[in-house]
Design a protein around this motif. Sequence first.
Motif, PDB file in Angstrom:
ATOM      1  N   HIS A  19       0.639  -1.307  -0.014  1.00  0.00           N
ATOM      2  CA  HIS A  19      -0.001   0.060  -0.042  1.00  0.00           C
ATOM      3  C   HIS A  19       0.783   1.265  -0.244  1.00  0.00           C
ATOM      4  O   HIS A  19       0.423   2.245  -0.029  1.00  0.00           O
ATOM      5  N   GLN A  52      -9.393  -5.328   6.060  1.00  0.00           N
ATOM      6  CA  GLN A  52     -10.350  -4.515   4.935  1.00  0.00           C
ATOM      7  C   GLN A  52     -10.392  -3.247   6.046  1.00  0.00           C
ATOM      8  O   GLN A  52     -10.482  -2.312   5.252  1.00  0.00           O
ATOM      9  N   GLU A  55      -7.316  -1.146   5.263  1.00  0.00           N
ATOM     10  CA  GLU A  55      -7.323  -0.822   4.001  1.00  0.00           C
ATOM     11  C   GLU A  55      -8.140   0.365   4.077  1.00  0.00           C
ATOM     12  O   GLU A  55      -7.795   1.403   3.216  1.00  0.00           O
ATOM     13  N   LYS A  56      -9.370   0.589   4.598  1.00  0.00           N
ATOM     14  CA  LYS A  56     -10.223   1.841   4.540  1.00  0.00           C
ATOM     15  C   LYS A  56      -9.449   3.017   5.227  1.00  0.00           C
ATOM     16  O   LYS A  56      -9.585   4.092   4.656  1.00  0.00           O
ATOM     17  N   ILE A  58      -6.409   3.271   5.322  1.00  0.00           N
ATOM     18  CA  ILE A  58      -5.133   3.795   4.509  1.00  0.00           C
ATOM     19  C   ILE A  58      -5.646   4.512   3.209  1.00  0.00           C
ATOM     20  O   ILE A  58      -5.187   5.695   3.105  1.00  0.00           O
ATOM     21  N   ARG A  59      -6.925   4.254   2.709  1.00  0.00           N
ATOM     22  CA  ARG A  59      -7.355   4.762   1.807  1.00  0.00           C
ATOM     23  C   ARG A  59      -7.822   6.221   2.338  1.00  0.00           C
ATOM     24  O   ARG A  59      -7.649   7.317   1.514  1.00  0.00           O
ATOM     25  N   MET A  60      -8.401   6.361   3.273  1.00  0.00           N
ATOM     26  CA  MET A  60      -8.829   7.690   3.906  1.00  0.00           C
ATOM     27  C   MET A  60      -7.662   8.495   4.035  1.00  0.00           C
ATOM     28  O   MET A  60      -7.540   9.923   3.840  1.00  0.00           O
ATOM     29  N   HIS A  61      -6.322   8.043   4.461  1.00  0.00           N
ATOM     30  CA  HIS A  61      -5.325   8.677   4.484  1.00  0.00           C
ATOM     31  C   HIS A  61      -4.690   9.310   3.361  1.00  0.00           C
ATOM     32  O   HIS A  61      -4.390  10.097   3.170  1.00  0.00           O
ATOM     33  N   HIS A  62      -4.685   8.135   2.378  1.00  0.00           N
ATOM     34  CA  HIS A  62      -3.868   8.425   0.976  1.00  0.00           C
ATOM     35  C   HIS A  62      -4.788   9.440   0.239  1.00  0.00           C
ATOM     36  O   HIS A  62      -4.273  10.353  -0.311  1.00  0.00           O
ATOM     37  N   GLU A  63      -6.049   8.938   0.138  1.00  0.00           N
ATOM     38  CA  GLU A  63      -6.863   9.557  -1.230  1.00  0.00           C
ATOM     39  C   GLU A  63      -7.503  10.753  -0.377  1.00  0.00           C
ATOM     40  O   GLU A  63      -7.991  11.905  -1.101  1.00  0.00           O
ATOM     41  N   GLU A  65      -6.301  12.372   2.412  1.00  0.00           N
ATOM     42  CA  GLU A  65      -5.245  13.113   3.178  1.00  0.00           C
ATOM     43  C   GLU A  65      -5.733  13.452   4.610  1.00  0.00           C
ATOM     44  O   GLU A  65      -5.426  14.365   5.173  1.00  0.00           O
TER      45      GLU A  65
END
Length: 97
Positions: A19, A52, A55-56, A58-63, A65
Amino acid sequence: MNQKEMENLIAITTICTYHEVEYTFINSLSEAGLLHLEVVDQTPYIPESDLQRLEKMIRMHHELEINVAGIEAISHLLERVEQMQEEIRVLRNRVNF
């Protein structure tokens, strides 16, 4: 820990590589109580059942910010919403009887 139990664990290093996220981020989630890490032979792992959810985050952090404190607040609110939805379901079942 036996081999069967180890099969249900995923190494944090694998997740970080896949990731493209720093270990410090994962560790911060753990320190905030959002993630439970299991350490085996000085290597941190997460249970496959938590993947899961991680991963949610991580998406909040990446996408989006969102920092760890924001993820913590959002997770708390989502848990409350789920609890309230369950309460509504129970109450609806009572009314229908």
